[in-house]
Design an enzyme around this catalytic site. Structure first.
Site, PDB file in Angstrom:
ATOM      1  N   LYS A  11       0.832  -1.210   0.000  1.00 29.57           N
ATOM      2  CA  LYS A  11       0.000   0.000   0.000  1.00 29.57           C
ATOM      3  C   LYS A  11       0.869   1.263   0.000  1.00 29.57           C
ATOM      4  O   LYS A  11       2.079   1.190   0.229  1.00 29.57           O
ATOM      5  CB  LYS A  11      -0.920  -0.038   1.223  1.00 29.57           C
ATOM      6  CG  LYS A  11      -1.910  -1.205   1.204  1.00 29.57           C
ATOM      7  CD  LYS A  11      -2.843  -1.145   2.403  1.00 29.57           C
ATOM      8  CE  LYS A  11      -3.868  -2.266   2.350  1.00 29.57           C
ATOM      9  NZ  LYS A  11      -4.892  -2.109   3.420  1.00 29.57           N
ATOM     10  N   TYR A  51     -12.322  -2.694  -3.641  1.00 27.94           N
ATOM     11  CA  TYR A  51     -12.886  -2.695  -2.285  1.00 27.94           C
ATOM     12  C   TYR A  51     -14.420  -2.686  -2.299  1.00 27.94           C
ATOM     13  O   TYR A  51     -15.033  -2.191  -1.353  1.00 27.94           O
ATOM     14  CB  TYR A  51     -12.345  -1.501  -1.502  1.00 27.94           C
ATOM     15  CG  TYR A  51     -10.929  -1.689  -0.992  1.00 27.94           C
ATOM     16  CD1 TYR A  51     -10.603  -2.765  -0.166  1.00 27.94           C
ATOM     17  CD2 TYR A  51      -9.921  -0.780  -1.304  1.00 27.94           C
ATOM     18  CE1 TYR A  51      -9.312  -2.936   0.318  1.00 27.94           C
ATOM     19  CE2 TYR A  51      -8.618  -0.946  -0.819  1.00 27.94           C
ATOM     20  CZ  TYR A  51      -8.331  -2.031  -0.012  1.00 27.94           C
ATOM     21  OH  TYR A  51      -7.049  -2.203   0.477  1.00 27.94           O
ATOM     22  N   PHE A  59     -15.432   3.638   6.654  1.00 27.11           N
ATOM     23  CA  PHE A  59     -14.025   3.817   6.283  1.00 27.11           C
ATOM     24  C   PHE A  59     -13.787   3.686   4.783  1.00 27.11           C
ATOM     25  O   PHE A  59     -12.643   3.819   4.326  1.00 27.11           O
ATOM     26  CB  PHE A  59     -13.124   2.841   7.056  1.00 27.11           C
ATOM     27  CG  PHE A  59     -13.363   1.365   6.801  1.00 27.11           C
ATOM     28  CD1 PHE A  59     -12.788   0.726   5.706  1.00 27.11           C
ATOM     29  CD2 PHE A  59     -14.147   0.613   7.663  1.00 27.11           C
ATOM     30  CE1 PHE A  59     -12.984  -0.623   5.468  1.00 27.11           C
ATOM     31  CE2 PHE A  59     -14.351  -0.745   7.440  1.00 27.11           C
ATOM     32  CZ  PHE A  59     -13.771  -1.363   6.337  1.00 27.11           C
ATOM     33  N   ARG A  87      -1.927 -14.260   3.875  1.00 28.66           N
ATOM     34  CA  ARG A  87      -2.681 -13.606   4.954  1.00 28.66           C
ATOM     35  C   ARG A  87      -1.995 -13.849   6.297  1.00 28.66           C
ATOM     36  O   ARG A  87      -1.989 -12.985   7.172  1.00 28.66           O
ATOM     37  CB  ARG A  87      -4.116 -14.140   4.994  1.00 28.66           C
ATOM     38  CG  ARG A  87      -4.911 -13.915   3.712  1.00 28.66           C
ATOM     39  CD  ARG A  87      -5.602 -12.600   3.632  1.00 28.66           C
ATOM     40  NE  ARG A  87      -6.608 -12.412   4.633  1.00 28.66           N
ATOM     41  CZ  ARG A  87      -7.333 -11.289   4.719  1.00 28.66           C
ATOM     42  NH1 ARG A  87      -7.131 -10.292   3.855  1.00 28.66           N
ATOM     43  NH2 ARG A  87      -8.239 -11.146   5.649  1.00 28.66           N
ATOM     44  N   THR A  93      -5.389  -7.286  10.655  1.00 26.47           N
ATOM     45  CA  THR A  93      -5.642  -5.999   9.980  1.00 26.47           C
ATOM     46  C   THR A  93      -5.063  -4.825  10.761  1.00 26.47           C
ATOM     47  O   THR A  93      -4.459  -3.924  10.175  1.00 26.47           O
ATOM     48  CB  THR A  93      -7.168  -5.812   9.792  1.00 26.47           C
ATOM     49  OG1 THR A  93      -7.673  -6.924   9.054  1.00 26.47           O
ATOM     50  CG2 THR A  93      -7.469  -4.525   9.049  1.00 26.47           C
ATOM     51  N   ARG A 104       2.660  -6.901   9.179  1.00 29.14           N
ATOM     52  CA  ARG A 104       2.017  -5.780   9.874  1.00 29.14           C
ATOM     53  C   ARG A 104       2.508  -5.673  11.317  1.00 29.14           C
ATOM     54  O   ARG A 104       2.662  -4.576  11.853  1.00 29.14           O
ATOM     55  CB  ARG A 104       0.497  -5.945   9.811  1.00 29.14           C
ATOM     56  CG  ARG A 104      -0.072  -5.703   8.400  1.00 29.14           C
ATOM     57  CD  ARG A 104      -1.473  -6.278   8.281  1.00 29.14           C
ATOM     58  NE  ARG A 104      -2.169  -5.861   7.058  1.00 29.14           N
ATOM     59  CZ  ARG A 104      -3.316  -6.403   6.665  1.00 29.14           C
ATOM     60  NH1 ARG A 104      -3.887  -7.371   7.373  1.00 29.14           N
ATOM     61  NH2 ARG A 104      -3.894  -5.977   5.547  1.00 29.14           N
ATOM     62  N   ASN A 118      -1.793  -0.101   6.830  1.00 27.37           N
ATOM     63  CA  ASN A 118      -1.302  -1.380   7.379  1.00 27.37           C
ATOM     64  C   ASN A 118      -0.439  -2.129   6.363  1.00 27.37           C
ATOM     65  O   ASN A 118      -0.365  -3.344   6.385  1.00 27.37           O
ATOM     66  CB  ASN A 118      -2.462  -2.227   7.908  1.00 27.37           C
ATOM     67  CG  ASN A 118      -3.494  -2.531   6.848  1.00 27.37           C
ATOM     68  OD1 ASN A 118      -3.316  -2.179   5.677  1.00 27.37           O
ATOM     69  ND2 ASN A 118      -4.559  -3.198   7.231  1.00 27.37           N
ATOM     70  N   HIS A 121      -2.002  -5.480   1.360  1.00 30.84           N
ATOM     71  CA  HIS A 121      -3.272  -6.155   1.094  1.00 30.84           C
ATOM     72  C   HIS A 121      -2.963  -7.545   0.577  1.00 30.84           C
ATOM     73  O   HIS A 121      -1.992  -7.731  -0.166  1.00 30.84           O
ATOM     74  CB  HIS A 121      -4.072  -5.402   0.025  1.00 30.84           C
ATOM     75  CG  HIS A 121      -5.185  -6.235  -0.561  1.00 30.84           C
ATOM     76  ND1 HIS A 121      -6.427  -6.327   0.035  1.00 30.84           N
ATOM     77  CD2 HIS A 121      -5.219  -7.057  -1.653  1.00 30.84           C
ATOM     78  CE1 HIS A 121      -7.179  -7.170  -0.680  1.00 30.84           C
ATOM     79  NE2 HIS A 121      -6.473  -7.619  -1.703  1.00 30.84           N
ATOM     80  N   GLU A 132      -9.705  -9.749  -8.153  1.00 34.11           N
ATOM     81  CA  GLU A 132      -8.721  -8.683  -7.946  1.00 34.11           C
ATOM     82  C   GLU A 132      -7.607  -8.728  -9.006  1.00 34.11           C
ATOM     83  O   GLU A 132      -7.176  -7.679  -9.491  1.00 34.11           O
ATOM     84  CB  GLU A 132      -8.122  -8.806  -6.540  1.00 34.11           C
ATOM     85  CG  GLU A 132      -9.158  -8.526  -5.448  1.00 34.11           C
ATOM     86  CD  GLU A 132      -8.671  -8.872  -4.046  1.00 34.11           C
ATOM     87  OE1 GLU A 132      -7.494  -9.281  -3.898  1.00 34.11           O
ATOM     88  OE2 GLU A 132      -9.468  -8.736  -3.099  1.00 34.11           O
TER      89      GLU A 132
HETATM   90  P1  IDP Z   1      -7.823  -6.924   5.478  1.00 37.13           P
HETATM   91  O1  IDP Z   1      -6.986  -5.977   4.647  1.00 37.13           O
HETATM   92  O2  IDP Z   1      -7.037  -7.432   6.645  1.00 37.13           O
HETATM   93  O3  IDP Z   1      -8.475  -8.002   4.664  1.00 37.13           O
HETATM   94  P2  IDP Z   1     -10.458  -5.683   5.620  1.00 37.13           P
HETATM   95  O4  IDP Z   1     -11.381  -5.830   6.776  1.00 37.13           O
HETATM   96  O5  IDP Z   1     -10.789  -6.393   4.355  1.00 37.13           O
HETATM   97  O6  IDP Z   1      -8.984  -6.057   6.124  1.00 37.13           O
HETATM   98  O7  IDP Z   1     -10.345  -4.122   5.332  1.00 37.13           O
HETATM   99  C1  IDP Z   1      -9.721  -3.679   4.162  1.00 37.13           C
HETATM  100  C2  IDP Z   1      -8.818  -2.522   4.525  1.00 37.13           C
HETATM  101  O8  IDP Z   1      -9.610  -1.428   4.977  1.00 37.13           O
HETATM  102  C3  IDP Z   1      -7.847  -2.799   5.678  1.00 37.13           C
HETATM  103  O9  IDP Z   1      -6.671  -3.467   5.274  1.00 37.13           O
HETATM  104  C4  IDP Z   1      -7.570  -1.410   6.178  1.00 37.13           C
HETATM  105  O10 IDP Z   1      -6.622  -0.769   5.310  1.00 37.13           O
HETATM  106  C5  IDP Z   1      -8.919  -0.737   6.007  1.00 37.13           C
HETATM  107  N1  IDP Z   1      -9.743  -0.815   7.212  1.00 37.13           N
HETATM  108  C6  IDP Z   1     -10.339  -1.889   7.746  1.00 37.13           C
HETATM  109  N2  IDP Z   1     -11.036  -1.592   8.844  1.00 37.13           N
HETATM  110  C7  IDP Z   1     -10.887  -0.263   9.007  1.00 37.13           C
HETATM  111  C8  IDP Z   1     -11.381   0.662   9.978  1.00 37.13           C
HETATM  112  O11 IDP Z   1     -12.110   0.319  10.911  1.00 37.13           O
HETATM  113  N3  IDP Z   1     -11.009   1.965   9.821  1.00 37.13           N
HETATM  114  C9  IDP Z   1     -10.222   2.382   8.790  1.00 37.13           C
HETATM  115  N4  IDP Z   1      -9.725   1.536   7.865  1.00 37.13           N
HETATM  116  C10 IDP Z   1     -10.061   0.233   7.966  1.00 37.13           C
HETATM  117 MG    MG Z   2      -9.983  -7.858   3.193  1.00 34.39          MG
END
Ligand code: IDP
Ligand code: MG
Length: 140
Positions: A11, A51, A59, A87, A93, A104, A118, A121, A132
């Protein structure tokens, strides 16, 4: 069939911090193969598709703004069970909660901003990976 492809993104935060090489090193050290790679600043259209599952969440718009704020490194990786495996390499996350040893957990932290920064992805299922990869590497 367990041989899989996954879509990995370094990212904008990870790219700007010069962590692309470290992420790729961990992927290769794990034994996965780098199948395709490019550096690009994604469009909001690409990110809305990428997304789509998060559309409507609070968010979503900040996430798309963050993800289009600068270059990312997009990578297709390949290997048996690499979707789940990456993963696991990435960790939870929230980088504050991600286990030490994970990307992470080792390289991420809370910067006083939302959890969106973070570093990486990774696709979460074979269906997501196919969807994707078509967005980031059309024709692959
Ligand atoms: P993942 O990347 O671990 O699969 P997801 O829940 O799919 O996590 O969320 C996608 C991305 O959205 C996360 O990697 C993070 O960058 C962002 N994200 C997830 N939850 C939040 C939140 O509560 N606030 C702000 N950004 C978030
Ligand atoms: Mg995800």
């Amino acid at each position: 069939m367990s041989t899989e492809r996954s879509l990995v993104l370094v990212k904008p935060d990870g790219y700007a911090r010069g962590l692309t090489g470290e992420v790729l090193r961990r992927i290769e050290a794990k034994g996965y193969v780098l199948t395709a790679l490019q550096v690009l600043t994604p469009t909001t259209e690409m990110l809305a598709a990428h997304y789509a599952e998060h559309e409507g969440k609070p968010f979503f718009e900040p996430l798309v703004a963050f993800m289009s704020s600068g270059p990312v490194t997009a990578v297709v990786i390949e290997g048996d069970n690499c979707i789940k495996g990456f993963r696991s390499l990435a960790g939870a996350t929230n980088p504050t909660e991600a286990a030490p040893g994970s990307i992470r957990g080792d390289l991420g932290r809370d910067w006083g901003r939302p959890v969106q920064e973070n570093i990486v992805h990774g696709s979460d299922s074979p269906e997501s990976a196919a969807r994707e990869i078509a967005i980031w590497f059309p024709g692959l």
